[in-house]
Design an enzyme around this catalytic site. Structure first.
Site, mmCIF file in Angstrom:
data_model
loop_
_atom_site.group_PDB
_atom_site.id
_atom_site.type_symbol
_atom_site.label_atom_id
_atom_site.label_comp_id
_atom_site.label_asym_id
_atom_site.label_seq_id
_atom_site.Cartn_x
_atom_site.Cartn_y
_atom_site.Cartn_z
ATOM 1 N N GLN A 45 -41.151 3.257 65.946
ATOM 2 C CA GLN A 45 -41.134 4.376 64.833
ATOM 3 C C GLN A 45 -42.194 3.587 63.852
ATOM 4 O O GLN A 45 -42.121 2.628 63.558
ATOM 5 C CB GLN A 45 -39.870 4.268 64.266
ATOM 6 C CG GLN A 45 -39.870 5.214 63.066
ATOM 7 C CD GLN A 45 -38.401 5.439 62.534
ATOM 8 O OE1 GLN A 45 -37.382 5.585 63.390
ATOM 9 N NE2 GLN A 45 -38.099 5.335 61.016
ATOM 10 N N LYS A 71 -48.435 8.389 69.124
ATOM 11 C CA LYS A 71 -47.944 8.496 67.621
ATOM 12 C C LYS A 71 -48.046 9.913 67.553
ATOM 13 O O LYS A 71 -48.869 10.691 67.405
ATOM 14 C CB LYS A 71 -48.882 7.704 66.867
ATOM 15 C CG LYS A 71 -48.758 6.011 66.742
ATOM 16 C CD LYS A 71 -49.570 5.634 65.606
ATOM 17 C CE LYS A 71 -49.432 4.027 65.499
ATOM 18 N NZ LYS A 71 -50.344 3.707 64.310
ATOM 19 N N ASP A 177 -55.936 -5.340 56.425
ATOM 20 C CA ASP A 177 -54.570 -5.739 56.362
ATOM 21 C C ASP A 177 -54.155 -6.561 57.638
ATOM 22 O O ASP A 177 -53.327 -6.148 58.440
ATOM 23 C CB ASP A 177 -54.042 -4.460 56.357
ATOM 24 C CG ASP A 177 -52.352 -4.419 56.035
ATOM 25 O OD1 ASP A 177 -52.095 -5.622 55.359
ATOM 26 O OD2 ASP A 177 -51.611 -3.767 56.230
#
Length: 433
Positions: A45, A71, A177
């Site tokens: 998820q 996705k 990130d």
């Protein structure tokens, strides 16, 4: 009367977005190239929707060994839309294949983009993207190993992430990130890693023109707070040196378990100032992270190289690789293509094999038939310490010695499997967007 002041520190939370509804296995999605993809069971998820196993559409159901994932999220949600920009511009299979050939690389951990589109169901519209399937993420492995990785593994990870960053930098993007939870192991090859989640990816040089340094107070502290760059803390858009700074923090964290500023992650200004002090005095930072005998010189040299870069500088990737390769050489290791997550203690001695004479002597001692048997209730004198008399008879001495060697108190097996515990377990890295 004047209105009451709002309680300090209280901020109204943004309205929660609804997740995409769950699709049943067998649902078929058609991408922009008119290629159809059949969904299987959900396997994960994201922030706004589920991730499903998928295969090209056929009469067969999608099995547990599917090679792709899809996705899916509501079309009005933002994260996947931002990711798609990167994948469509820089992650097409042909692009990656050509780069690997030009750089003579056997592998490159950039997820391949296989297709995307909109799927309408009833009155609702959903955005989807098809990509490679992966296994577990590095954060889970980090926690399973007591939040500490072997030095060889960390240097191997650093080398592979450098290859990935060079590729995306040359295609006008920075990741912004990098962290363990965004590094995935390959599904078919667990020795291969992939850098995922390009939701914060930034196009630092559109059409080859680099963005100039500019601080924006609204963008301060973007990224994952403990790992994000000083540029991001100041509100500047990420650049290539930002990615490399984040990578240096990751390698240090994976080696020592915890960065010096992780005690106050709820205070972004404290974290920012701690990082600035660490950049000004890298030796002090290393001393906070490592003991003097375990200090990895290559991490300090890597950080010093990043410190020397200006905002728009192109990194010297080969020089950075040579620093990490020198680290491998210093521990008499090399990048052999195998990722070993647990350190193996090769120094634990194996129990000695008994010779025939020793075996017979031991059996005689236990049965009381060899030499002069030891009386059960006899109290030993001072001179019979360790079960040996001052002038023992030959059979006695050999039996006592053998008994000592075969004692069940041996801890060889424990020594071979013991691992020093890492820092206390904590949750996943906190992300500030």
């Amino acid at each position: 009367m004047p209105p009451k002041a709002k309680a300090a520190g209280r901020v109204r939370a943004p309205a929660k977005r609804k997740l995409a509804e769950k699709f049943s296995p067998g649902e078929v999605l058609t991408d922009m190239a008119k290629k159809s993809w059949k969904l299987g069971a959900p396997v994960g998820q994201g922030g706004f929707g589920l991730i499903y196993l998928a295969e090209e559409n056929s009469a067969k159901p999608v099995g547990a060994d599917a090679r792709y994932v899809v996705k899916v999220e509501p079309s009005d949600s933002g994260p996947l839309f931002s990711e798609l920009k990167f994948y469509m511009r820089a992650a097409k299979p042909d692009q990656i294949r050509n780069w690997m050939k030009s750089q003579k690389l056997k592998s490159l951990g950039v997820p391949r983009y296989w297709g995307s589109g909109l799927h309408v169901r009833g009155e609702k519209s959903y955005r989807f993207m098809v990509m490679d399937r992966f296994s577990t993420d590095l954060q889970k492995k980090f926690e399973e190993n007591g939040k500490q990785f072997p030095r060889k593994l960390v240097l191997q990870l650093g080398l592979r992430l450098l290859d990935i960053l060079e590729y995306i930098h040359e295609h006008e993007y920075v990741h912004a990130d990098i962290k363990a939870s965004n590094v995935m192991l390959g599904y078919s090859d667990p020795n291969q890693i992939y850098l995922v989640d390009y939701g914060l990816a930034y196009r630092y040089a559109p059409d080859g023109v680099q963005k100039e340094y500019k601080e924006d107070p609204k963008r301060c502290h973007d990224g994952t707070i403990e790992l994000t760059s000083i540029d991001a803390h100041k509100g500047a858009a990420p650049c290539r040196r930002s990615d490399l700074e984040i990578l240096s923090y990751c390698m240090a964290q994976w080696l020592c378990g915890r960065l010096p500023w992780e005690d106050k992650l709820q205070d972004p200004l404290y974290v920012k100032e701690s990082k600035i002090r660490s950049r000004e005095n890298i030796s002090e930072f290393m001393s906070k992270c490592f003991s003097s005998q375990d200090k990895p010189d290559e991490i300090q040299k890597f950080m010093e190289e990043v410190k020397s870069m200006d905002y728009q500088d192109k990194p010297e990737y080969e020089k950075l690789r040579s620093i990490l390769q020198a680290g491998l050489k210093s521990i008499q290791a090399k990048d052999d293509g195998k990722l070993e997550f647990s350190a193996v203690d090769t120094a634990a001695p194996k129990p000695p094999k008994k010779t025939l004479k020793r075996k017979v002597a031991a059996e005689e001692a236990e049965s009381g038939t060899g030499g002069s048997p030891i009386k059960k209730k006899r109290v030993p004198t001072k001179k019979e310490a360790n079960g040996v008399e001052k002038s023992p008879r030959k059979g006695q001495k050999r039996a006592a010695h053998t008994k000592k060697r075969s004692s069940p108190k041996s801890t060889d097996g424990e020594m071979a499997t013991s691992v020093s515990p890492g820092p206390a377990k904590r949750g996943r890295p906190k992300k500030i967007r």
